[in-house]
Scaffold this motif. Structure first.
Motif, PDB file in Angstrom:
ATOM      1  N   GLY A 140       0.797  -1.220   0.000  1.00 14.50           N
ATOM      2  CA  GLY A 140       0.000   0.000   0.000  1.00 14.50           C
ATOM      3  C   GLY A 140       0.824   1.262   0.000  1.00 14.50           C
ATOM      4  N   VAL A 141       2.150   1.132  -0.005  1.00 11.14           N
ATOM      5  CA  VAL A 141       3.010   2.314  -0.055  1.00 11.14           C
ATOM      6  C   VAL A 141       3.368   2.625  -1.506  1.00 11.14           C
ATOM      7  CG1 VAL A 141       3.964   1.878   2.230  1.00 11.14           C
ATOM      8  CG2 VAL A 141       5.111   0.942   0.208  1.00 11.14           C
ATOM      9  N   GLU A 142       3.762   3.881  -1.735  1.00 13.64           N
ATOM     10  CA  GLU A 142       4.173   4.296  -3.067  1.00 13.64           C
ATOM     11  C   GLU A 142       5.680   4.551  -3.095  1.00 13.64           C
ATOM     12  OE1 GLU A 142       0.425   6.417  -5.333  1.00 13.64           O
ATOM     13  OE2 GLU A 142       1.804   7.678  -4.190  1.00 13.64           O
ATOM     14  N   GLY A 143       6.313   4.041  -4.138  1.00 13.97           N
ATOM     15  CA  GLY A 143       7.722   4.315  -4.371  1.00 13.97           C
ATOM     16  C   GLY A 143       7.891   5.124  -5.642  1.00 13.97           C
ATOM     17  N   LEU A 144       9.066   5.704  -5.813  1.00 15.70           N
ATOM     18  CA  LEU A 144       9.324   6.537  -6.986  1.00 15.70           C
ATOM     19  C   LEU A 144      10.224   5.803  -7.983  1.00 15.70           C
ATOM     20  CD1 LEU A 144       9.246   9.226  -8.544  1.00 15.70           C
ATOM     21  CD2 LEU A 144      11.271   9.923  -7.217  1.00 15.70           C
ATOM     22  N   LEU A 145       9.731   5.702  -9.195  1.00 12.81           N
ATOM     23  CA  LEU A 145      10.546   5.221 -10.319  1.00 12.81           C
ATOM     24  C   LEU A 145      11.017   6.459 -11.073  1.00 12.81           C
ATOM     25  CD1 LEU A 145      11.653   3.031 -12.251  1.00 12.81           C
ATOM     26  CD2 LEU A 145       9.411   3.054 -13.382  1.00 12.81           C
ATOM     27  N   HIS A 146      12.256   6.858 -10.794  1.00 13.02           N
ATOM     28  CA  HIS A 146      12.767   8.081 -11.412  1.00 13.02           C
ATOM     29  C   HIS A 146      12.974   7.857 -12.910  1.00 13.02           C
ATOM     30  CE1 HIS A 146      15.476  11.519 -12.168  1.00 13.02           C
ATOM     31  NE2 HIS A 146      14.816  12.081 -11.149  1.00 13.02           N
ATOM     32  N   SER A 147      12.884   8.951 -13.666  1.00 10.53           N
ATOM     33  CA  SER A 147      13.036   8.838 -15.121  1.00 10.53           C
ATOM     34  C   SER A 147      14.394   8.257 -15.503  1.00 10.53           C
ATOM     35  CB  SER A 147      12.849  10.212 -15.768  1.00 10.53           C
ATOM     36  OG  SER A 147      13.782  11.144 -15.241  1.00 10.53           O
ATOM     37  N   SER A 148      15.412   8.483 -14.663  1.00 11.33           N
ATOM     38  CA  SER A 148      16.754   7.953 -14.966  1.00 11.33           C
ATOM     39  C   SER A 148      16.822   6.445 -14.779  1.00 11.33           C
ATOM     40  CB  SER A 148      17.791   8.627 -14.058  1.00 11.33           C
ATOM     41  OG  SER A 148      17.507   8.356 -12.688  1.00 11.33           O
ATOM     42  N   GLU A 149      15.820   5.859 -14.121  1.00  8.82           N
ATOM     43  CA  GLU A 149      15.796   4.414 -13.892  1.00  8.82           C
ATOM     44  C   GLU A 149      14.781   3.721 -14.790  1.00  8.82           C
ATOM     45  OE1 GLU A 149      17.794   2.628 -12.077  1.00  8.82           O
ATOM     46  OE2 GLU A 149      18.928   4.345 -11.327  1.00  8.82           O
ATOM     47  N   MET A 150      14.232   4.457 -15.763  1.00  9.11           N
ATOM     48  CA  MET A 150      13.299   3.859 -16.715  1.00  9.11           C
ATOM     49  C   MET A 150      14.061   3.322 -17.925  1.00  9.11           C
ATOM     50  SD  MET A 150      10.090   6.530 -16.770  1.00  9.11           S
ATOM     51  CE  MET A 150       9.094   6.828 -15.306  1.00  9.11           C
ATOM     52  N   ILE A 151      13.439   2.366 -18.606  1.00 11.90           N
ATOM     53  CA  ILE A 151      14.022   1.795 -19.819  1.00 11.90           C
ATOM     54  C   ILE A 151      13.368   2.462 -21.021  1.00 11.90           C
ATOM     55  CG2 ILE A 151      14.353  -0.308 -21.165  1.00 11.90           C
ATOM     56  CD1 ILE A 151      14.160  -1.889 -18.570  1.00 11.90           C
ATOM     57  N   GLY A 152      14.148   3.174 -21.796  1.00 13.02           N
ATOM     58  CA  GLY A 152      13.606   3.859 -22.963  1.00 13.02           C
ATOM     59  C   GLY A 152      14.631   4.802 -23.542  1.00 13.02           C
ATOM     60  N   ALA A 153      14.352   5.306 -24.729  1.00 13.96           N
ATOM     61  CA  ALA A 153      15.269   6.235 -25.387  1.00 13.96           C
ATOM     62  C   ALA A 153      15.374   7.522 -24.577  1.00 13.96           C
ATOM     63  CB  ALA A 153      14.778   6.531 -26.796  1.00 13.96           C
ATOM     64  N   PRO A 154      16.542   8.127 -24.522  1.00 17.78           N
ATOM     65  CA  PRO A 154      16.745   9.340 -23.706  1.00 17.78           C
ATOM     66  C   PRO A 154      15.806  10.484 -24.067  1.00 17.78           C
ATOM     67  CG  PRO A 154      18.840   8.467 -24.482  1.00 17.78           C
ATOM     68  CD  PRO A 154      17.774   7.709 -25.202  1.00 17.78           C
ATOM     69  N   GLU A 155      15.440  10.559 -25.331  1.00 16.07           N
ATOM     70  CA  GLU A 155      14.593  11.680 -25.737  1.00 16.07           C
ATOM     71  C   GLU A 155      13.122  11.503 -25.318  1.00 16.07           C
ATOM     72  OE1 GLU A 155      14.897   8.805 -29.223  1.00 16.07           O
ATOM     73  OE2 GLU A 155      16.264   9.759 -27.758  1.00 16.07           O
TER      74      GLU A 155
ATOM     75  N   GLY B 201      10.002  11.079 -22.783  1.00 12.81           N
ATOM     76  CA  GLY B 201       9.633  11.479 -21.428  1.00 12.81           C
ATOM     77  C   GLY B 201       8.964  10.329 -20.690  1.00 12.81           C
ATOM     78  N   PRO B 202       8.819  10.416 -19.333  1.00 16.03           N
ATOM     79  CA  PRO B 202       8.177   9.347 -18.561  1.00 16.03           C
ATOM     80  C   PRO B 202       6.798   8.973 -19.088  1.00 16.03           C
ATOM     81  CG  PRO B 202       9.253  10.895 -17.097  1.00 16.03           C
ATOM     82  CD  PRO B 202       9.338  11.494 -18.468  1.00 16.03           C
ATOM     83  N   ALA B 203       6.008   9.978 -19.531  1.00 17.86           N
ATOM     84  CA  ALA B 203       4.648   9.700 -20.021  1.00 17.86           C
ATOM     85  C   ALA B 203       4.653   8.890 -21.311  1.00 17.86           C
ATOM     86  CB  ALA B 203       3.885  11.006 -20.227  1.00 17.86           C
ATOM     87  N   ASP B 204       5.782   8.882 -22.028  1.00 14.28           N
ATOM     88  CA  ASP B 204       5.897   8.089 -23.252  1.00 14.28           C
ATOM     89  C   ASP B 204       6.318   6.651 -22.959  1.00 14.28           C
ATOM     90  OD1 ASP B 204       5.310  10.341 -24.858  1.00 14.28           O
ATOM     91  OD2 ASP B 204       7.406  11.027 -24.645  1.00 14.28           O
ATOM     92  N   ILE B 205       6.788   6.402 -21.749  1.00 15.58           N
ATOM     93  CA  ILE B 205       7.343   5.077 -21.411  1.00 15.58           C
ATOM     94  C   ILE B 205       6.373   4.266 -20.568  1.00 15.58           C
ATOM     95  CG2 ILE B 205       9.263   3.885 -20.285  1.00 15.58           C
ATOM     96  CD1 ILE B 205      10.976   6.372 -20.879  1.00 15.58           C
ATOM     97  N   VAL B 206       5.776   4.878 -19.546  1.00 13.27           N
ATOM     98  CA  VAL B 206       4.840   4.167 -18.661  1.00 13.27           C
ATOM     99  C   VAL B 206       3.517   4.919 -18.626  1.00 13.27           C
ATOM    100  CG1 VAL B 206       6.668   3.155 -17.237  1.00 13.27           C
ATOM    101  CG2 VAL B 206       5.696   5.378 -16.613  1.00 13.27           C
ATOM    102  N   HIS B 207       2.459   4.207 -18.209  1.00 12.72           N
ATOM    103  CA  HIS B 207       1.127   4.803 -18.199  1.00 12.72           C
ATOM    104  C   HIS B 207       0.388   4.397 -16.915  1.00 12.72           C
ATOM    105  CE1 HIS B 207       2.353   4.154 -22.423  1.00 12.72           C
ATOM    106  NE2 HIS B 207       1.862   5.386 -22.588  1.00 12.72           N
ATOM    107  N   PRO B 208      -0.471   5.256 -16.383  1.00 11.11           N
ATOM    108  CA  PRO B 208      -1.236   4.933 -15.174  1.00 11.11           C
ATOM    109  C   PRO B 208      -2.024   3.635 -15.345  1.00 11.11           C
ATOM    110  CG  PRO B 208      -1.458   7.256 -15.686  1.00 11.11           C
ATOM    111  CD  PRO B 208      -0.749   6.631 -16.854  1.00 11.11           C
ATOM    112  N   GLY B 209      -1.984   2.789 -14.297  1.00 10.99           N
ATOM    113  CA  GLY B 209      -2.677   1.507 -14.328  1.00 10.99           C
ATOM    114  C   GLY B 209      -1.821   0.364 -14.824  1.00 10.99           C
ATOM    115  N   GLU B 210      -0.702   0.642 -15.419  1.00 11.01           N
ATOM    116  CA  GLU B 210       0.187  -0.395 -15.954  1.00 11.01           C
ATOM    117  C   GLU B 210       0.928  -1.086 -14.803  1.00 11.01           C
ATOM    118  OE1 GLU B 210       3.813  -0.697 -19.263  1.00 11.01           O
ATOM    119  OE2 GLU B 210       2.902   1.238 -18.744  1.00 11.01           O
ATOM    120  N   THR B 211       1.108  -2.401 -14.929  1.00  6.38           N
ATOM    121  CA  THR B 211       1.839  -3.179 -13.926  1.00  6.38           C
ATOM    122  C   THR B 211       3.266  -3.418 -14.418  1.00  6.38           C
ATOM    123  OG1 THR B 211      -0.185  -4.274 -13.198  1.00  6.38           O
ATOM    124  CG2 THR B 211       1.895  -5.322 -12.602  1.00  6.38           C
TER     125      THR B 211
END
Length: 465
Positions: free
Chosen positions: A335-350, A352-362
């Motif tokens: 039930g706690v929330e953690g932060l997935l920083h943009s620097s720890e996401m998998i995707g092209a550098p150009e 943004g976070p909204a282009d890589i992950v979406h609300p509701g996604e597991t």
């Protein structure tokens, strides 16, 4: 008695002063005073209310001095109509308010009543309350098929069913009686809408008193509430920003942020109207008449359990709750929330976070840092190894296939169960088609009647021959 005293004083003056003609002339005002007294005196009338003092008692009842020519009598029958507390309080020397029943009995004594005086006071009070529009709080003492009975001092008032708030009109007679019976003993707020002393009618309305009564109840509840205590209530309504809970006359709000330690997007997923819940009182604003409540304060704080539940380097599943410019917040199973920083996401550098992950996604993530004292938890998608990710995807795929298989089996079972019904329906249709020749035969019968008509004509023509 005053007259006798005045005469005695005059006689005493004669013996001491040997009064002259002028002295005798001074006696004239005494007779004038007596005459004025007799003229000013008015005999009591039925319905008068007087105040007197109990000076004695006899076999008939209590003797009361009310300032009349003769003492009044309160019969024993009237005393028996008083409640025990009032009756025991009436002693010699007690001041009482009485109602004149009869100015004189056959012996010349005024007949008085304490009971009727109490009733008369209540009638006057009822009239004043009706004129002022005041709120009356009373206890329901009984009921009949037409409504409820409420005591008003020594008077019994009536609340018609049409003036009740929580009594639907389309109830059956038995349900209606049960509803009325369940109300006996309850405290209700009422307004007087009719007072007719002659016809002994005192009519109340609960509908007209609803707003005033709610205000009284709200203030009463708020005066009794203390921040930090736990109260029991019932959910009365749910909105997008929280839920309202009735605490017995006053509604408090559980804000959406206080429904749980985890993120709650829709309060209706947590509560339902009519739910009985225990709530924690966060704040009571008596000036603005607002009550803030909480559900999550009665639940264990997951951040106090996080060190026992998670550790650095652990793989966890999480649901994306919010996506911002610098990263995404992920809700974990505790039930706690953690932060997935943009620097720890998998995707092209150009991207943004909204282009890589979406609300509701597991997502499958790895915990890289925990600071329970500051309520911070850092996550990473980059640090999840390829083999770990592939194994998790395979498990997800297997779980989906298992669910699809189970759903297909349910659908197939439902289809098998529906086949006999379909066969019966088909057989009924076929049976209907087989029955058609009988219908045709029935239709052909009138044709036979038409063919018989010439015979009928021949029969009619025989007498003519």
């Amino acid at each position: 008695m005053d007259v006798n005293v005045s005469v005695d004083q005059g006689q005493q003056g004669q013996s001491e002063h040997n009064p002259t003609d002028q002295d005798l002339g001074e006696e004239v005002p005494v007779s004038q005073d007596m005459g004025d007294y007799l003229e000013e005196y008015q005999s009591p009338k039925r319905g008068d209310i007087c105040t007197g003092v109990v000076i004695g008692s006899d076999a008939r009842g209590l003797i009361v001095d009310v300032g009349l020519k003769r003492e009044g009598l309160i019969p024993n029958e009237d005393l028996e109509r008083l409640d025990e507390e009032t009756r025991s309080a009436v002693q010699v020397g007690t001041e009482v308010t009485v109602f004149v029943l009869r100015p004189e009995d056959r012996n010349g004594y005024p007949i008085l009543s304490i009971h009727q005086a109490q009733l008369s006071k209540d009638w006057i009070k009822a009239e004043e309350m009706m004129e002022s529009g005041g709120l009356y709080e009373g206890e329901i003492s009984g009921y009949n098929r037409g409504g409820l009975i409420v005591k008003f001092g020594k008077i019994r008032g009536f609340v018609p069913a049409s003036q009740l708030v929580d009594l639907p009109r389309r109830l059956s007679q038995d349900d209606r009686r049960q509803r009325l019976a369940d109300m006996v003993g309850q405290q209700v707020g009422l307004k007087i809408i009719e007072v007719d002393r002659r016809r002994r009618r005192l009519i109340f309305s609960q509908r007209r008193a609803l707003r005033s009564w709610q205000e009284v109840q709200r203030n009463r509840v708020m005066d009794q509430l203390t921040e930090g205590e736990v109260q029991h209530g019932r959910v009365t309504s749910i909105t997008n920003f929280g839920a309202f809970v009735d605490l017995g006359g006053a509604d408090g709000l559980i804000h959406v942020s206080e429904l749980g330690w985890g993120r709650v997007d829709n309060p209706r997923q947590v509560l339902t109207v009519g739910d009985e819940v225990d709530v924690y009182v966060l704040d009571v604003d008596r000036q603005r008449k607002r009550i803030a409540l909480s559900l999550k304060r009665l639940q264990p704080d997951p951040w106090t359990l996080i060190d026992d539940h998670y550790q650095g380097g652990q793989l966890v599943e999480g649901r994306v709750t919010r996506v911002l410019d610098f990263g995404a917040f992920i809700e974990l199973d505790l039930g706690v929330e953690g932060l997935l920083h943009s620097s720890e996401m998998i995707g092209a550098p150009e991207l943004g976070p909204a282009d890589i992950v979406h609300p509701g996604e597991t997502l499958l993530l790895k915990i890289i840092r925990i600071d329970s004292s500051k309520r911070r938890l850092a996550l990473s998608a980059k640090q999840v190894r390829q083999s770990e990710w592939e194994r998790w995807v395979a498990e997800q795929q297997a779980a989906r296939e298992a669910q699809e298989t189970a759903e297909a089996q349910v659908v197939e079972a439902e289809g098998d169960a529906a086949e006999p019904e379909a066969e019966e329906a088909v057989s009924e249709v076929v049976a209907g088609e087989v029955a058609e020749p009988e219908a045709e035969e029935a239709v052909s019968e009138p044709v036979a009647d038409e063919v018989a008509e010439p015979e009928a004509e021949e029969a009619v023509s025989e007498p003519v021959a």
